[in-house]
Design a protein around this motif. Structure first.
Motif, PDB file in Angstrom:
ATOM      1  N   ARG A  98       0.831  -1.204   0.000  1.00  0.00           N
ATOM      2  CA  ARG A  98       0.000   0.000   0.000  1.00  0.00           C
ATOM      3  C   ARG A  98       0.867   1.256   0.000  1.00  0.00           C
ATOM      4  O   ARG A  98       1.841   1.364   0.740  1.00  0.00           O
ATOM      5  N   GLN A  99       0.506   2.194  -0.855  1.00  0.00           N
ATOM      6  CA  GLN A  99       1.241   3.455  -1.003  1.00  0.00           C
ATOM      7  C   GLN A  99       0.245   4.614  -0.885  1.00  0.00           C
ATOM      8  O   GLN A  99      -0.034   5.317  -1.847  1.00  0.00           O
ATOM      9  N   ARG A 100      -0.274   4.799   0.298  1.00  0.00           N
ATOM     10  CA  ARG A 100      -1.292   5.828   0.498  1.00  0.00           C
ATOM     11  C   ARG A 100      -0.799   7.221   0.112  1.00  0.00           C
ATOM     12  O   ARG A 100      -1.570   8.066  -0.359  1.00  0.00           O
ATOM     13  N   HIS A 101       0.493   7.457   0.307  1.00  0.00           N
ATOM     14  CA  HIS A 101       1.032   8.795   0.037  1.00  0.00           C
ATOM     15  C   HIS A 101       1.021   9.139  -1.448  1.00  0.00           C
ATOM     16  O   HIS A 101       1.160  10.310  -1.815  1.00  0.00           O
ATOM     17  N   LEU A 102       0.859   8.133  -2.330  1.00  0.00           N
ATOM     18  CA  LEU A 102       0.821   8.392  -3.759  1.00  0.00           C
ATOM     19  C   LEU A 102      -0.548   8.871  -4.220  1.00  0.00           C
ATOM     20  O   LEU A 102      -0.694   9.338  -5.352  1.00  0.00           O
ATOM     21  N   LEU A 103      -1.553   8.764  -3.350  1.00  0.00           N
ATOM     22  CA  LEU A 103      -2.911   9.118  -3.729  1.00  0.00           C
ATOM     23  C   LEU A 103      -3.295  10.485  -3.184  1.00  0.00           C
ATOM     24  O   LEU A 103      -2.889  10.860  -2.072  1.00  0.00           O
ATOM     25  N   GLN A 153      -5.325   1.158  -3.184  1.00  0.00           N
ATOM     26  CA  GLN A 153      -4.391   2.041  -2.490  1.00  0.00           C
ATOM     27  C   GLN A 153      -2.932   1.634  -2.648  1.00  0.00           C
ATOM     28  O   GLN A 153      -2.059   2.183  -1.978  1.00  0.00           O
ATOM     29  N   THR A 154      -2.653   0.678  -3.533  1.00  0.00           N
ATOM     30  CA  THR A 154      -1.256   0.308  -3.788  1.00  0.00           C
ATOM     31  C   THR A 154      -0.546   1.326  -4.667  1.00  0.00           C
ATOM     32  O   THR A 154       0.691   1.328  -4.722  1.00  0.00           O
TER      33      THR A 154
END
Length: 218
Positions: A98-103, A153-154
């Motif tokens: 998950r890479q929440r900061h990319l969204l 959220q990836t």
């Protein structure tokens, strides 16, 4: 490895093309073959916990495919249990990726609210017809929703689209079984499901940013 992936995709397409002939000998093996090939690619390509989780996901999917191919009505409980293993394994994988900061905040909110809203609506529609299946269906839908949210959220488009399509395919199984039966449900659902598995597989096995893998093999 990519050759094996193409073979998996072709076998999935072959199963769908042969659906008018169903039932035919060993159709269940043909249906399970794509995910079993993906499992073999994962064993050779991935490493660590992601490899273990992906192997479990594919084995669970293969078992679920076989149960549904035999009888979608009679073996629905067994199929749910098998695919529940797949959803839990995908939850483990997507949580690690998950890479929440990319969204953006809007995308992050949508990636959570849309699957939740869809699941609540479907459970509301399913409830009158589930009977003794109600709680197994609730548990499965909760895990399916979590899987879809985490996939979205990836920050990886293949995983996000695959997770969304997987949720769509399973939602349609529920719609057909517990709400509104519709014609040609099986080929439609299997087409979406196979596409979802291939997209997730491609995202994990070949689009490798942030994923624990072995060195690329020709």
């Amino acid at each position: 490895m990519k050759t094996s992936f193409v073979i998996a995709a072709l076998l999935g397409a072959l199963y769908i093309l042969l659906w008018p002939l169903h039932p035919y000998p060993f159709s269940y093996l043909l249906k399970a073959a794509p995910v079993l090939i993906l499992a073999l690619i994962g064993v050779k390509t991935l490493t660590g916990p992601v490899r273990i989780a992906y192997l479990l996901a594919m084995l669970g999917s293969a078992a679920g495919d076989i149960f549904l191919d035999f009888d979608r009505q009679l073996y629905l409980r067994q199929a749910l249990a098998s695919f529940l293993l797949t959803q839990i394994a995908y939850i483990v994988i997507f949580t690690r990726l998950r890479q929440r900061h990319l969204l953006s905040p809007a995308a992050l909110l949508a990636s959570t609210l849309l699957p939740v809203a869809g699941s609540v609506f479907l459970l509301w529609q399913f409830y009158p017809n589930t009977g003794a299946m109600w709680w197994p269906v609730v548990v499965y839908v909760l895990c399916l929703t979590a899987m879809a949210i985490l996939a979205l959220q990836t920050g990886q488009r293949w995983l996000a689209l695959g997770g969304a399509l997987f949720m769509t395919a399973d939602a349609l199984i529920g719609v057909n079984r517990f709400w509104l039966a519709f014609d040609y449900s099986t080929p439609l659902i299997v087409s979406i499901y196979m596409t979802a598995q291939l997209l997730i597989g491609y995202g994990l096995l070949f689009a490798r940013r942030g994923i624990a893998t072995r060195p690329a093999m020709v």
